[in-house]
Scaffold this active site. Structure first.
Site, PDB file in Angstrom:
ATOM      1  CD  GLU A   1      -9.647   3.788   2.971  1.00  0.00           C
ATOM      2  OE1 GLU A   1      -9.917   2.864   3.751  1.00  0.00           O
ATOM      3  OE2 GLU A   1      -8.578   4.402   3.006  1.00  0.00           O
TER       4      GLU A   1
ATOM      5  CG  ASP B   1      -6.226  -3.009   9.716  1.00  0.00           C
ATOM      6  OD1 ASP B   1      -5.238  -2.535  10.291  1.00  0.00           O
ATOM      7  OD2 ASP B   1      -7.381  -2.571   9.846  1.00  0.00           O
TER       8      ASP B   1
ATOM      9  CG  ASP C   1      -7.030   3.413  10.263  1.00  0.00           C
ATOM     10  OD1 ASP C   1      -6.818   3.035   9.096  1.00  0.00           O
ATOM     11  OD2 ASP C   1      -7.405   2.649  11.160  1.00  0.00           O
TER      12      ASP C   1
END
Length: 128
Positions: free
Chosen positions: A10, A79, A7
């Site tokens: 980036e 999300d 997760d």
């Protein structure tokens, strides 16, 4: 462990003033930012392969790049708000990734963020 959820692959920078911050060996944030999402799954896959080649590796990541499939990486949308409009937009997002030769894609189920109502373009702070 055979599956890894990378997760936030980036790199995040708090504000734009950090974009030109210098790092010891790498250069500025701006010069290395796009390499991070590529190299993290590569490092995860190669390290797992050094441990054993008998297991199938699976990496779930929010970042996408051409050729990521060779590192057992699949992209997820990140999300999202759990509304039908957002779900509808996920379909076109997944199709666009597939057209870019990144077929392993998945959407989030929604619900991490609450939908915020807007009135006349202004945030109302009412959580629905």
């Amino acid at each position: 462990m055979d599956g890894w959820w990378l997760d936030a692959t980036e790199p995040e920078r708090g504000n734009s003033s950090q974009a030109d911050k210098k790092y010891d060996l790498c250069g500025s944030f701006r010069s290395v930012a796009n390499a991070f999402p590529l190299l993290l799954p590569v490092g995860c896959m190669s390290t797992k392969r050094q441990t054993t080649s008998d297991k199938r590796v699976f990496i779930l990541t929010r970042s996408a790049f051409a050729g990521q499939q060779r590192n057992a990486a699949a992209t997820w949308s990140g999300d999202i708000v759990g509304t039908w409009e957002v779900f509808r937009n996920q379909i076109s997002g997944g199709l666009n990734l597939s057209l870019c030769a990144i077929p392993y894609w998945n959407t989030d189920i929604g619900g991490f963020y609450a939908a915020v109502k807007y009135r006349d373009g202004i945030k109302d702070n009412c959580i629905s």
